[in-house]
Design a protein around this motif. Structure first.
Motif, mmCIF file in Angstrom:
data_model
loop_
_atom_site.group_PDB
_atom_site.id
_atom_site.type_symbol
_atom_site.label_atom_id
_atom_site.label_comp_id
_atom_site.label_asym_id
_atom_site.label_seq_id
_atom_site.Cartn_x
_atom_site.Cartn_y
_atom_site.Cartn_z
ATOM 1 N N VAL A 11 49.168 9.841 91.574
ATOM 2 C CA VAL A 11 49.510 11.153 92.119
ATOM 3 C C VAL A 11 49.858 12.111 90.978
ATOM 4 N N LEU A 12 50.658 11.607 90.032
ATOM 5 C CA LEU A 12 51.046 12.467 88.907
ATOM 6 C C LEU A 12 49.829 12.942 88.130
ATOM 7 N N SER A 13 48.881 12.042 87.939
ATOM 8 C CA SER A 13 47.748 12.480 87.133
ATOM 9 C C SER A 13 46.915 13.517 87.880
ATOM 10 N N LYS A 14 46.939 13.472 89.190
ATOM 11 C CA LYS A 14 46.262 14.544 89.956
ATOM 12 C C LYS A 14 47.025 15.854 89.808
ATOM 13 N N ALA A 51 65.530 21.592 90.535
ATOM 14 C CA ALA A 51 64.177 21.026 90.535
ATOM 15 C C ALA A 51 63.723 20.787 91.967
ATOM 16 N N LYS A 52 64.623 20.260 92.761
ATOM 17 C CA LYS A 52 64.287 20.040 94.176
ATOM 18 C C LYS A 52 63.869 21.354 94.840
ATOM 19 N N ASN A 53 64.649 22.428 94.558
ATOM 20 C CA ASN A 53 64.314 23.708 95.168
ATOM 21 C C ASN A 53 62.969 24.248 94.706
ATOM 22 N N GLN A 54 62.744 24.161 93.417
ATOM 23 C CA GLN A 54 61.467 24.620 92.874
ATOM 24 C C GLN A 54 60.301 23.928 93.579
ATOM 25 N N ILE A 55 60.409 22.623 93.628
ATOM 26 C CA ILE A 55 59.303 21.864 94.203
ATOM 27 C C ILE A 55 59.124 22.212 95.670
ATOM 28 N N SER A 56 60.231 22.243 96.394
ATOM 29 C CA SER A 56 60.117 22.494 97.825
ATOM 30 C C SER A 56 59.602 23.894 98.111
ATOM 31 N N ARG A 57 60.043 24.851 97.283
ATOM 32 C CA ARG A 57 59.632 26.227 97.566
ATOM 33 C C ARG A 57 58.248 26.549 97.062
ATOM 34 N N ASN A 58 57.970 26.128 95.836
ATOM 35 C CA ASN A 58 56.752 26.649 95.196
ATOM 36 C C ASN A 58 55.607 25.658 95.060
ATOM 37 N N TYR A 59 55.924 24.404 95.127
ATOM 38 C CA TYR A 59 54.858 23.455 94.799
ATOM 39 C C TYR A 59 54.589 22.449 95.901
ATOM 40 N N PHE A 60 55.179 22.702 97.063
ATOM 41 C CA PHE A 60 55.085 21.649 98.067
ATOM 42 C C PHE A 60 53.645 21.358 98.489
ATOM 43 N N ASP A 61 52.842 22.414 98.615
ATOM 44 C CA ASP A 61 51.454 22.216 99.042
ATOM 45 C C ASP A 61 50.680 21.375 98.042
ATOM 46 N N LYS A 62 50.883 21.706 96.764
ATOM 47 C CA LYS A 62 50.160 20.957 95.730
ATOM 48 C C LYS A 62 50.599 19.504 95.708
ATOM 49 N N LEU A 63 51.902 19.317 95.830
ATOM 50 C CA LEU A 63 52.420 17.949 95.850
ATOM 51 C C LEU A 63 51.830 17.183 97.023
ATOM 52 N N SER A 64 51.843 17.816 98.183
ATOM 53 C CA SER A 64 51.423 17.031 99.346
ATOM 54 C C SER A 64 49.916 16.803 99.316
ATOM 55 N N LYS A 65 49.185 17.711 98.709
ATOM 56 C CA LYS A 65 47.749 17.492 98.604
ATOM 57 C C LYS A 65 47.448 16.296 97.685
#
Ligand code: ADP
Ligand code: MG
Length: 452
Positions: A11-14, A51-65
């Motif tokens: 996942v990280l490498s994606k 970090a939790k806020n950043q991810i949840s707010r700005n990167y959640f779509d990318k993470l979940s993809k």
């Protein structure tokens, strides 16, 4: 079964490809996997509340993809901050250490869908046939036999059928394999210890004969080994008699696969045989545009036309050139790649006059010099990485620059089969799309060839 940490690494490498370097290092690399609940919910811990806020707010779509790409569809994700992490572990204990997960991942490449397949004159019939088979497996064309040259979309169509079926009919048992995987699987089952053998063969048969849809890619590699062909024959019959769908691809029609036994040949010819042809200019342009849209490349129309006009048939090469152009433009921080970048990417390939007089030997010599190996090694049988990679690169360059037939190249390389040569070429062409190292190798060797 795979362990959680290697899946998370994937996942990280994606993710690394989709977010900026800074965000990756700041937010994603420190993430920890805390738990994977019921193969459905992934619990992650960030190293700080922000970090939790950043991810949840700005990167959640990318993470979940990225998670979906690796773990399968519809995985729920929860990100904890450090305090929540402690709470969680208090409540549930440390779970991840030895956790093995059954990955329910869709084995089909998410990008190879019908929607992403550009239809033109060259492939409209094969597209229609593939769709019909996906919509009515076992009922329309059985078997469907697709043939056509390298890089024209055969594998893409098989995955598209697979993706379609996973959506429309998730309970169907669908298997995609290459001809080599089938053969290896079978040979492996035969190689088991005598006491295990009948069990292993039985397992093999259960796997291949209880399918609703079997797709075998690149059947031309079916070996002369009669036992594998025989096994495939029985697999085929079993499925066919039960109205199960069989789809086969090959680089040539059944009549031209020399190693095929007559009875398999006649089975393959009993359904629909559909060829896939080289795309015309309009289709090539449409494919390139689609690809830009999918990959979010900014490349102007002039540049796209230029690529389409200068690459003849192979769509994989078209795509390879596109990513190379995009990569070059990004090196000079350009927002949109232009024709100049394309010309640079072609790196002399277009000005063919400059290559006049160049022979396969010249190319082999420069490659040897570049990698500091001997000619005997490069054309010989050695299998170490130090020799195999240069060998593939030399083969690639010879096909690219001299457009020499694969059979003749095979002769130069110690009598290798033309399909082996084709494989080497494709492998390098594939790597060129993503590997900067390979892009550097090729462009530096080409420079040496030009100046030499
Ligand atoms: P083959 O299996 O025939 O060698 P692939 O299916 O691997 O070829 O196709 C090579 C590349 O070209 C893939 O990335 C695929 O997505 C792309 N491609 C081929 N045909 C099309 C098409 N009609 N529309 C969009 N992309 C295509
Ligand atoms: Mg293929």
């Amino acid at each position: 079964m795979q362990d959680l940490s290697s899946l998370w690494d994937a996942v990280l490498s994606k993710l690394e490809l989709t977010v900026s370097n800074v965000s990756f290092v700041m937010w994603f690399r420190p993430l920890k996997v805390v738990d994977f609940v019921d193969n459905k919910k992934l619990i992650l811990a960030a190293n700080s509340a922000s970090a939790k806020n950043q991810i949840s707010r700005n990167y959640f779509d990318k993470l979940s993809k990225s998670v979906d790409d690796i773990f399968g569809e519809n995985i729920e994700i929860e990100v904890l901050d450090p305090t929540e992490e402690i709470e969680y572990i208090k409540l549930h204990g440390e779970k991840t250490k030895e956790k093995e997960i059954e990955v329910t991942k869709n084995p089909f490449n998410a990008k190879y869908t019908f929607e992403n397949f550009v239809v033109g004159k060259s492939n409209q019939f094969v597209y229609a046939a593939s769709r019909a088979v996906a919509e009515h497996p076992g009922e329309k064309f059985n078997p469907l036999f697709i043939y056509g040259g390298v890089g024209l979309g055969k594998t893409h169509l098989l995955h598209a059928i697979g993706n379609f079926l996973k959506e429309s009919n998730p309970n169907l048992n669908v298997l995609y394999c290459t001809c080599e995987q089938f053969a290896n699987d079978y040979i492996e089952s035969l190689g088991s210890a005598p006491s295990e053998k009948s069990k292993a063969v039985l397992q093999f048969r259960t796997k291949y004969r209880n399918l609703d849809v079997l797709m075998v890619d690149d059947i031309q590699f079916i070996s002369k080994k009669t036992s594998t062909q025989e096994e495939f024959f029985y697999t085929f019959n079993e499925l066919y008699q039960n109205n199960k769908q069989i789809i086969i691809t090959s680089d040539r029609p059944p009549k031209d696969i020399e190693t095929l036994t007559d009875r398999l040949r006649s089975r393959f010819t009993s359904g629909l045989i559909q060829d896939i042809q080289s795309p015309d200019l309009e289709t090539k342009i449409a494919i390139l545009r689609k690809k830009c849209q999918i990959e979010k490349y900014h490349i102007d129309d002039d540049a796209i036309d230029y690529i389409a006009e200068h690459i003849n048939t192979n769509i994989r090469e078209l795509e390879g050139m596109l990513s190379k152009v995009y990569f070059l433009a990004s090196l000079s921080n350009k927002h949109t790649a232009t024709k100049e970048d394309v010309i640079e990417a072609f790196n002399g390939q277009i000005e063919e006059e400059k290559n006049e007089g160049l022979t396969a030997d010249d190319i082999i010599r420069e490659v040897c010099k570049y990698f500091d190996i001997t000619r005997a090694d490069i054309v010989g049988k050695k299998k170490s990485k130090e020799v195999v990679e240069p060998r593939m690169i030399a083969i690639y360059l010879i096909t690219e620059i001299l457009e020499m037939p694969l059979i003749s190249i095979g002769k130069i390389f110690g009598g290798r089969d033309h399909s082996t040569i084709g494989h080497s070429r494709d492998k390098v062409a594939d790597e060129l799309k993503t590997s900067h190292k390979m892009q550097t190798f090729i462009s530096e060797i080409k420079k040496m060839l030009k100046s030499g």
